[in-house]
Design a protein around this motif. Structure first.
Motif, PDB file in Angstrom:
ATOM      1  N   PRO A 174       0.808  -1.224   0.000  1.00  0.00           N
ATOM      2  CA  PRO A 174       0.000   0.000   0.000  1.00  0.00           C
ATOM      3  C   PRO A 174       0.844   1.278   0.000  1.00  0.00           C
ATOM      4  N   GLU A 175       2.033   1.234   0.598  1.00  0.00           N
ATOM      5  CA  GLU A 175       2.893   2.418   0.636  1.00  0.00           C
ATOM      6  C   GLU A 175       3.430   2.788  -0.752  1.00  0.00           C
ATOM      7  N   GLN A 176       3.497   1.816  -1.650  1.00  0.00           N
ATOM      8  CA  GLN A 176       4.001   2.077  -2.994  1.00  0.00           C
ATOM      9  C   GLN A 176       2.917   2.622  -3.926  1.00  0.00           C
ATOM     10  N   ILE A 177       1.683   2.706  -3.439  1.00  0.00           N
ATOM     11  CA  ILE A 177       0.567   3.159  -4.270  1.00  0.00           C
ATOM     12  C   ILE A 177       0.102   4.524  -3.787  1.00  0.00           C
ATOM     13  N   LYS A 178       0.182   5.490  -4.690  1.00  0.00           N
ATOM     14  CA  LYS A 178      -0.251   6.853  -4.383  1.00  0.00           C
ATOM     15  C   LYS A 178      -1.617   7.087  -5.003  1.00  0.00           C
ATOM     16  N   PRO A 179      -2.456   7.909  -4.370  1.00  0.00           N
ATOM     17  CA  PRO A 179      -3.773   8.181  -4.943  1.00  0.00           C
ATOM     18  C   PRO A 179      -3.645   8.889  -6.290  1.00  0.00           C
ATOM     19  N   PRO A 180      -4.642   8.707  -7.166  1.00  0.00           N
ATOM     20  CA  PRO A 180      -4.573   9.390  -8.455  1.00  0.00           C
ATOM     21  C   PRO A 180      -4.664  10.895  -8.259  1.00  0.00           C
ATOM     22  N   PRO A 181      -4.041  11.659  -9.138  1.00  0.00           N
ATOM     23  CA  PRO A 181      -4.127  13.119  -9.001  1.00  0.00           C
ATOM     24  C   PRO A 181      -5.553  13.584  -9.244  1.00  0.00           C
ATOM     25  N   GLU A 182      -5.925  14.670  -8.593  1.00  0.00           N
ATOM     26  CA  GLU A 182      -7.259  15.215  -8.813  1.00  0.00           C
ATOM     27  C   GLU A 182      -7.269  15.921 -10.161  1.00  0.00           C
ATOM     28  N   MET A 183      -8.251  15.553 -10.972  1.00  0.00           N
ATOM     29  CA  MET A 183      -8.376  16.142 -12.308  1.00  0.00           C
ATOM     30  C   MET A 183      -9.713  16.863 -12.379  1.00  0.00           C
ATOM     31  N   ASN A 184      -9.837  17.728 -13.376  1.00  0.00           N
ATOM     32  CA  ASN A 184     -11.144  18.369 -13.542  1.00  0.00           C
ATOM     33  C   ASN A 184     -12.157  17.341 -14.028  1.00  0.00           C
ATOM     34  N   SER A 185     -13.416  17.669 -13.965  1.00  0.00           N
ATOM     35  CA  SER A 185     -14.466  16.697 -14.274  1.00  0.00           C
ATOM     36  C   SER A 185     -14.506  16.316 -15.749  1.00  0.00           C
ATOM     37  N   ALA A 186     -13.786  17.049 -16.614  1.00  0.00           N
ATOM     38  CA  ALA A 186     -13.773  16.715 -18.035  1.00  0.00           C
ATOM     39  C   ALA A 186     -13.007  15.420 -18.299  1.00  0.00           C
ATOM     40  N   LEU A 187     -12.160  15.026 -17.369  1.00  0.00           N
ATOM     41  CA  LEU A 187     -11.360  13.820 -17.534  1.00  0.00           C
ATOM     42  C   LEU A 187     -11.877  12.761 -16.566  1.00  0.00           C
ATOM     43  N   ALA A 188     -12.418  11.690 -17.121  1.00  0.00           N
ATOM     44  CA  ALA A 188     -12.961  10.624 -16.274  1.00  0.00           C
ATOM     45  C   ALA A 188     -11.816   9.831 -15.652  1.00  0.00           C
ATOM     46  N   THR A 189     -11.734   9.860 -14.324  1.00  0.00           N
ATOM     47  CA  THR A 189     -10.667   9.131 -13.636  1.00  0.00           C
ATOM     48  C   THR A 189     -11.229   8.193 -12.580  1.00  0.00           C
ATOM     49  N   ASP A 190     -12.536   7.948 -12.608  1.00  0.00           N
ATOM     50  CA  ASP A 190     -13.130   7.127 -11.558  1.00  0.00           C
ATOM     51  C   ASP A 190     -12.684   5.679 -11.623  1.00  0.00           C
ATOM     52  N   TYR A 191     -12.052   5.256 -12.724  1.00  0.00           N
ATOM     53  CA  TYR A 191     -11.555   3.884 -12.833  1.00  0.00           C
ATOM     54  C   TYR A 191     -10.086   3.766 -12.409  1.00  0.00           C
ATOM     55  N   LEU A 192      -9.461   4.862 -11.993  1.00  0.00           N
ATOM     56  CA  LEU A 192      -8.067   4.808 -11.561  1.00  0.00           C
ATOM     57  C   LEU A 192      -7.972   4.429 -10.086  1.00  0.00           C
ATOM     58  N   LEU A 193      -7.132   3.439  -9.771  1.00  0.00           N
ATOM     59  CA  LEU A 193      -6.858   3.084  -8.383  1.00  0.00           C
ATOM     60  C   LEU A 193      -5.775   3.978  -7.803  1.00  0.00           C
ATOM     61  N   GLY A 194      -4.831   4.339  -8.655  1.00  0.00           N
ATOM     62  CA  GLY A 194      -3.728   5.161  -8.192  1.00  0.00           C
ATOM     63  C   GLY A 194      -2.521   4.963  -9.073  1.00  0.00           C
ATOM     64  N   LEU A 195      -1.386   5.414  -8.561  1.00  0.00           N
ATOM     65  CA  LEU A 195      -0.117   5.268  -9.269  1.00  0.00           C
ATOM     66  C   LEU A 195       0.814   4.432  -8.418  1.00  0.00           C
ATOM     67  N   GLY A 196       1.296   3.351  -8.983  1.00  0.00           N
ATOM     68  CA  GLY A 196       2.213   2.472  -8.270  1.00  0.00           C
ATOM     69  C   GLY A 196       3.642   2.757  -8.677  1.00  0.00           C
ATOM     70  N   THR A 197       4.537   2.772  -7.706  1.00  0.00           N
ATOM     71  CA  THR A 197       5.935   3.038  -8.015  1.00  0.00           C
ATOM     72  C   THR A 197       6.806   1.857  -7.590  1.00  0.00           C
ATOM     73  N   VAL A 198       7.659   1.444  -8.515  1.00  0.00           N
ATOM     74  CA  VAL A 198       8.629   0.384  -8.267  1.00  0.00           C
ATOM     75  C   VAL A 198       9.948   0.878  -8.846  1.00  0.00           C
ATOM     76  N   ASP A 199      10.908   1.153  -7.986  1.00  0.00           N
ATOM     77  CA  ASP A 199      12.192   1.720  -8.405  1.00  0.00           C
ATOM     78  C   ASP A 199      11.921   2.968  -9.253  1.00  0.00           C
ATOM     79  N   GLU A 200      12.348   2.952 -10.529  1.00  0.00           N
ATOM     80  CA  GLU A 200      12.140   4.109 -11.401  1.00  0.00           C
ATOM     81  C   GLU A 200      10.871   3.986 -12.235  1.00  0.00           C
ATOM     82  N   ARG A 201      10.138   2.898 -12.088  1.00  0.00           N
ATOM     83  CA  ARG A 201       8.935   2.669 -12.888  1.00  0.00           C
ATOM     84  C   ARG A 201       7.710   3.257 -12.196  1.00  0.00           C
ATOM     85  N   MET A 202       6.782   3.746 -13.001  1.00  0.00           N
ATOM     86  CA  MET A 202       5.498   4.194 -12.469  1.00  0.00           C
ATOM     87  C   MET A 202       4.395   3.500 -13.264  1.00  0.00           C
TER      88      MET A 202
END
Length: 166
Positions: free
Chosen positions: A115-143
Protein backbone atom coordinates in the motif's frame (compact mmCIF):
# COMPACT_ATOMS: atom_id res chain seq x y z
CA UNK A 1 -9.17 13.44 -0.36
CA UNK A 2 -11.76 13.25 -3.14
CA UNK A 3 -14.27 10.40 -3.46
CA UNK A 4 -12.24 8.62 -6.16
CA UNK A 5 -9.05 8.69 -4.10
CA UNK A 6 -10.95 7.58 -0.99
CA UNK A 7 -12.57 4.65 -2.84
CA UNK A 8 -9.24 3.61 -4.38
CA UNK A 9 -7.54 3.78 -0.99
CA UNK A 10 -10.24 1.58 0.56
CA UNK A 11 -9.67 -1.04 -2.18
CA UNK A 12 -5.92 -0.94 -1.53
CA UNK A 13 -6.30 -1.09 2.26
CA UNK A 14 -8.76 -3.99 2.06
CA UNK A 15 -6.19 -6.04 0.16
CA UNK A 16 -3.94 -6.35 3.17
CA UNK A 17 -0.18 -6.24 2.96
CA UNK A 18 0.41 -6.60 -0.80
CA UNK A 19 -1.39 -6.41 -4.14
CA UNK A 20 -0.35 -8.14 -7.36
CA UNK A 21 -0.76 -6.36 -10.68
CA UNK A 22 -0.25 -7.54 -14.23
CA UNK A 23 1.76 -4.78 -15.90
CA UNK A 24 1.21 -3.96 -19.56
CA UNK A 25 2.04 -1.17 -21.96
CA UNK A 26 -0.13 1.07 -24.10
CA UNK A 27 2.01 3.41 -26.15
CA UNK A 28 4.75 4.76 -23.89
CA UNK A 29 2.83 4.29 -20.63
CA UNK A 30 2.81 1.32 -18.29
CA UNK A 31 -0.44 0.23 -16.67
CA UNK A 32 -1.39 -2.33 -14.05
CA UNK A 33 -4.55 -4.34 -13.35
CA UNK A 34 -5.28 -6.76 -10.53
CA UNK A 35 -3.88 -10.18 -11.40
CA UNK A 36 -7.02 -11.69 -9.86
CA UNK A 37 -9.07 -10.45 -12.83
CA UNK A 38 -6.80 -12.06 -15.43
CA UNK A 39 -7.99 -15.38 -16.83
CA UNK A 40 -5.33 -15.89 -19.51
CA UNK A 41 -3.03 -14.20 -22.03
CA UNK A 42 -3.32 -14.81 -25.77
CA UNK A 43 -1.69 -13.52 -28.93
CA UNK A 44 -3.81 -11.23 -31.09
CA UNK A 45 -5.86 -13.19 -33.60
CA UNK A 46 -8.54 -12.28 -36.09
CA UNK A 47 -11.87 -11.22 -34.66
CA UNK A 48 -15.41 -11.21 -36.02
CA UNK A 49 -16.52 -7.59 -36.47
CA UNK A 50 -19.88 -6.52 -35.07
CA UNK A 51 -21.84 -4.00 -37.15
CA UNK A 52 -22.36 -0.58 -35.52
CA UNK A 53 -20.09 -1.41 -32.56
CA UNK A 54 -17.96 1.45 -31.20
CA UNK A 55 -14.54 1.65 -32.87
CA UNK A 56 -12.71 0.40 -29.76
CA UNK A 57 -14.69 -2.86 -29.79
CA UNK A 58 -12.65 -4.75 -32.38
CA UNK A 59 -15.18 -7.59 -32.51
CA UNK A 60 -15.71 -10.93 -30.81
CA UNK A 61 -13.92 -14.27 -30.61
CA UNK A 62 -15.15 -17.72 -29.67
CA UNK A 63 -13.09 -18.80 -26.66
CA UNK A 64 -13.90 -22.45 -25.91
CA UNK A 65 -17.62 -21.88 -26.51
CA UNK A 66 -17.85 -18.43 -24.90
CA UNK A 67 -18.32 -15.39 -27.14
CA UNK A 68 -15.85 -12.80 -25.85
CA UNK A 69 -15.87 -9.12 -26.90
CA UNK A 70 -12.41 -7.78 -27.72
CA UNK A 71 -11.67 -4.19 -26.63
CA UNK A 72 -8.63 -2.38 -28.04
CA UNK A 73 -7.46 -0.21 -25.15
CA UNK A 74 -5.23 1.87 -27.43
CA UNK A 75 -8.32 3.04 -29.31
CA UNK A 76 -10.36 3.39 -26.11
CA UNK A 77 -7.71 5.67 -24.55
CA UNK A 78 -7.12 7.52 -27.88
CA UNK A 79 -3.44 6.55 -28.09
CA UNK A 80 -3.11 6.70 -31.88
CA UNK A 81 -3.59 4.11 -34.58
CA UNK A 82 -2.86 0.64 -33.22
CA UNK A 83 -0.62 -1.82 -35.02
CA UNK A 84 -0.77 -5.54 -34.43
CA UNK A 85 2.46 -7.50 -34.26
CA UNK A 86 4.02 -10.48 -32.46
CA UNK A 87 4.13 -8.48 -29.19
CA UNK A 88 0.42 -7.53 -29.22
CA UNK A 89 -1.37 -9.37 -26.43
CA UNK A 90 -5.02 -10.01 -25.65
CA UNK A 91 -5.56 -10.18 -21.90
CA UNK A 92 -8.65 -12.29 -21.22
CA UNK A 93 -10.37 -10.88 -18.14
CA UNK A 94 -12.86 -12.67 -15.94
CA UNK A 95 -14.96 -9.86 -14.51
CA UNK A 96 -17.95 -10.03 -12.20
CA UNK A 97 -20.57 -10.17 -14.95
CA UNK A 98 -18.68 -11.11 -18.10
CA UNK A 99 -15.55 -12.28 -19.84
CA UNK A 100 -13.84 -9.72 -22.05
CA UNK A 101 -10.60 -9.50 -23.99
CA UNK A 102 -8.39 -6.41 -23.74
CA UNK A 103 -5.84 -5.70 -26.50
CA UNK A 104 -2.59 -4.14 -25.23
CA UNK A 105 0.79 -3.43 -26.85
CA UNK A 106 2.69 -5.85 -24.62
CA UNK A 107 2.62 -7.51 -21.21
CA UNK A 108 5.62 -7.07 -18.94
CA UNK A 109 5.33 -8.99 -15.70
CA UNK A 110 3.46 -9.40 -12.44
CA UNK A 111 4.39 -6.72 -9.92
CA UNK A 112 3.75 -6.96 -6.19
CA UNK A 113 3.07 -3.60 -4.51
CA UNK A 114 2.59 -2.67 -0.89
CA UNK A 115 0.00 0.00 0.00
CA UNK A 116 2.89 2.42 0.64
CA UNK A 117 4.00 2.08 -2.99
CA UNK A 118 0.57 3.16 -4.27
CA UNK A 119 -0.25 6.85 -4.38
CA UNK A 120 -3.77 8.18 -4.94
CA UNK A 121 -4.57 9.39 -8.46
CA UNK A 122 -4.13 13.12 -9.00
CA UNK A 123 -7.26 15.22 -8.81
CA UNK A 124 -8.38 16.14 -12.31
CA UNK A 125 -11.14 18.37 -13.54
CA UNK A 126 -14.47 16.70 -14.27
CA UNK A 127 -13.77 16.71 -18.03
CA UNK A 128 -11.36 13.82 -17.53
CA UNK A 129 -12.96 10.62 -16.27
CA UNK A 130 -10.67 9.13 -13.64
CA UNK A 131 -13.13 7.13 -11.56
CA UNK A 132 -11.55 3.88 -12.83
CA UNK A 133 -8.07 4.81 -11.56
CA UNK A 134 -6.86 3.08 -8.38
CA UNK A 135 -3.73 5.16 -8.19
CA UNK A 136 -0.12 5.27 -9.27
CA UNK A 137 2.21 2.47 -8.27
CA UNK A 138 5.94 3.04 -8.02
CA UNK A 139 8.63 0.38 -8.27
CA UNK A 140 12.19 1.72 -8.41
CA UNK A 141 12.14 4.11 -11.40
CA UNK A 142 8.93 2.67 -12.89
CA UNK A 143 5.50 4.19 -12.47
CA UNK A 144 2.38 2.13 -13.16
CA UNK A 145 -1.04 3.64 -13.81
CA UNK A 146 -3.24 1.30 -11.77
CA UNK A 147 -6.68 0.65 -13.23
CA UNK A 148 -9.80 -0.73 -11.57
CA UNK A 149 -10.57 -2.85 -14.64
CA UNK A 150 -13.98 -3.89 -13.30
CA UNK A 151 -15.06 -0.23 -13.12
CA UNK A 152 -13.58 0.63 -16.49
CA UNK A 153 -15.19 -2.29 -18.30
CA UNK A 154 -18.59 -1.79 -16.66
CA UNK A 155 -18.73 1.90 -17.58
CA UNK A 156 -21.80 2.94 -19.58
CA UNK A 157 -19.69 3.92 -22.61
CA UNK A 158 -18.25 0.40 -22.88
CA UNK A 159 -21.58 -1.15 -23.84
CA UNK A 160 -20.82 -4.20 -21.70
CA UNK A 161 -22.73 -3.29 -18.55
CA UNK A 162 -25.85 -5.33 -19.21
CA UNK A 163 -24.27 -8.57 -20.33
CA UNK A 164 -25.29 -11.78 -18.66
CA UNK A 165 -22.69 -13.85 -16.78
CA UNK A 166 -20.50 -15.99 -18.99
Amino acid sequence: MNAVAHNAQSVINAAGSTLEFLSFTLGKEEYGISIQKVQELRGYDTVTRIANAPEFIKGVVNLRGIIVPIIDMRIKFKLGTPSYDQFTVVVILHLENHVVGMVVDSVSDVITLTPEQIKPPPEMNSALATDYLLGLGTVDERMLILIDIEKLMSGADMGLAERSPA
